[in-house]
Design an enzyme around this catalytic site. Structure first.
Site, short mmCIF file in Angstrom:
data_model
loop_
_atom_site.label_atom_id
_atom_site.label_comp_id
_atom_site.label_asym_id
_atom_site.label_seq_id
_atom_site.Cartn_x
_atom_site.Cartn_y
_atom_site.Cartn_z
CE LYS A 158 -1.62 2.59 3.07
NZ LYS A 158 -1.43 3.88 2.34
CB SER A 193 3.29 9.20 11.89
OG SER A 193 2.06 8.51 12.06
CB ALA A 239 0.28 5.70 11.70
N GLY A 240 1.99 4.13 13.90
CA GLY A 240 2.67 2.92 14.32
C GLY A 240 2.11 2.34 15.60
CD GLU A 291 12.12 3.99 9.67
OE1 GLU A 291 12.09 4.92 10.50
OE2 GLU A 291 12.06 4.16 8.45
CB CYS A 336 12.11 9.01 9.94
SG CYS A 336 12.78 7.64 8.99
CD GLU A 361 9.53 12.55 12.67
OE1 GLU A 361 10.47 12.01 12.05
OE2 GLU A 361 8.47 11.96 12.93
#
Length: 483
Positions: A180, A233, A236-237, A254, A288, A386
């Site tokens: 995706k 992000s 989301a992780g 990651e 990142c 971040e």
């Protein structure tokens, strides 16, 4: 401008009509014009993709059962097809996310085929079975099997290189994949699918369904998925980790970073500027692992601030397709708004703006000037969170121990660097930085070594043998004692 439009999705080794008429339109971050479109993936398309991948993996004579040398023949063709499209891949990435073309040619055009060959060769040269004499008189046969159907979710910032951090080891291991890509960078993913088709990748081994967060969540929860690999992000992780934990589904994450570049008191600033740019402001600040906290010794603080300020203010800003451009646009107006919000926060909290902070005088595009803040400490919002844009914070320290403490005082732990004229001294300090990866006088993700983070920067590793093992599961056969 001629747009790049795809009417169908790549599923089951061929182009198929999507289940809905919805489209994803892609805009150039430099011109703000529509440059292409693809079908917007829907849950029905994920269902079809997972079914194709499942059938390909479960086939008793299929991809997962092939000898690594057989897979290597197909993967070599895939690498060659990717190479033949390298220039167009780089161009598409640049016009979608603003990555300067010279960097896209290295990361997006060059890296995918390197990774395909690296992991394919690793599989070919790996022992098929580890025979272990047992303590109880028998023998244990330990082997690694492909983990199954992989759901791979990739971001927009370095889309093809990150895709192949997942795709290359997964395919080499014998897995099948549902990919995706992010909505902002889909045109490169469909070009990659063209390469897979031309290479003769078997039906269902690779499937591409683009979409947003909701579609990603549907893929993560799909009962036909055996493993999830996600880059994106931290927020989301966390959600993905919660889902995979409930499902007892293996996952590699990651995530974000707020890495520190520690400049020791003996650093050669003049010799370090080019490498410091690559470690701090590469890809318009949209990576990142970038070292967006620059830690400077109090004894040379003014000198370091001046050097970093001069570096940032000297960078050519403009058309990302121009090879001379060092700083292109941010990926979207929303991303520019986010970065500008952090710049305003830095000013409001009393940090001193030494350069940048605004928009360059260009006719169009979502640009932000490279921005440097000084006279702040590690508690400032812009030193904690971040930003994902070209914004640096220069923070003073008294000695090496305080520098280490500041570097480690972060919710993240992905990258980092130590800069010194004494490699032994820098290496010793680097070994104490609580981060998944640390560079000395430079930063580079070498394919041979594991890459990934700790704390809020994620879990699991990509690259190196560890990156291959993430797509394998151990299998043991106990043989009885002889006689």
């Amino acid at each position: 401008m001629t747009t790049i439009d795809y009417p169908e999705l790549y599923l089951g080794g061929a182009w198929h009509r999507p289940t809905t008429a919805d489209r994803i339109e892609v805009r150039s971050p430099a011109t703000e014009e529509i440059i292409g479109s693809v079908p917007a993936g829907a849950p029905g398309d994920i269902d079809n993709a997972v079914a194709a991948a499942r059938n390909a993996f479960d086939d008793p004579t299929g991809w997962a059962t092939w000898h690594p040398k057989q897979r290597a023949e197909v993967l070599e063709r895939f690498a060659a097809e990717l190479e033949s499209r390298a220039g167009e891949t780089a161009r598409r990435v640049t016009i979608q996310n603003g990555m300067p073309i010279w960097l896209a040619e290295q990361f997006e055009g060059g890296f995918p085929s390197v990774l395909v060959r690296y992991f394919s060769d690793m599989m070919v040269n790996s022992a098929e079975v580890d025979t272990r004499p047992g303590m109880l008189g028998g023998t244990a046969l330990v082997s690694r099997k492909p983990i199954g159907v992989v759901g791979a979710i990739v971001p927009w910032n370095v889309p093809q290189a990150i895709t192949f951090l997942k795709l290359a080891p997964a395919l080499a291991a014998g897995c099948t994949v549902v990919l995706k890509p992010a909505e902002e960078t889909v045109l490169d993913a469909f070009l990659m699918a063209e390469a897979a088709l031309a290479a003769g990748l078997p039906e269902g081994v690779l499937n591409v369904v683009p979409g947003g967060r909701e579609l990603g969540a549907y893929l993560v929860e799909h009962p036909g998925i055996d493993k999830v690999s996600f880059t994106g992000s931290t927020a989301a992780g966390r959600a993905i980790a919660e889902t995979c934990g409930r499902l007892l589904r293996p996952v590699t994450l990651e995530l974000g970073g707020k890495s520190a570049a520690i400049l020791l008191d003996d650093v050669d600033l003049g010799a370090s500027m080019e490498s410091l740019f690559a470690a701090t402001l590469l890809n318009n600040g949209q990576i990142c692992w970038l070292n967006t906290r620059v830690l400077a010794p109090r004894s040379r603080y003014g000198e370091v601030v001046d050097a970093i300020t001069a570096l940032a203010s000297s960078l050519e800003i403009g058309d990302p397709l121009d090879p001379a451009t060092k700083i292109g646009p941010l990926v979207s107006s929303r991303q520019r708004d986010r970065v500008e919000g952090y710049i305003a926060k830095g000013k409001a909290e009393g940090a001193r703006l030494t350069t940048g902070g605004g928009r360059p005088a260009l006719d169009s595009g979502w640009f932000v000037e490279p921005t440097v803040f000084a006279d702040l400490d590690n508690t400032a919002t812009i030193a904690r969170e971040e930003i994902f844009g070209p914004v640096l914070s220069v923070i003073p320290f008294e000695d090496d121990e305080q520098a280490l403490a500041i570097a480690n005082d972060s919710d993240y732990g992905l990258g980092g660097t130590v800069w010194s004229s004494d490699i032994e001294r820098a290496s010793a300090l680097a070994s104490r930085v609580r981060s998944g990866t640390v560079g000395v006088n430079h930063y580079s993700n070498d394919p041979v070594a594991p890459f990934g983070g700790i704390k809020n920067s994620g879990m699991g590793r990509e690259l190196g043998p560890e990156g291959l093992h993430a797509f394998q599961q151990l299998h043991t056969v106990y043989l009885p004692p002889a006689g």
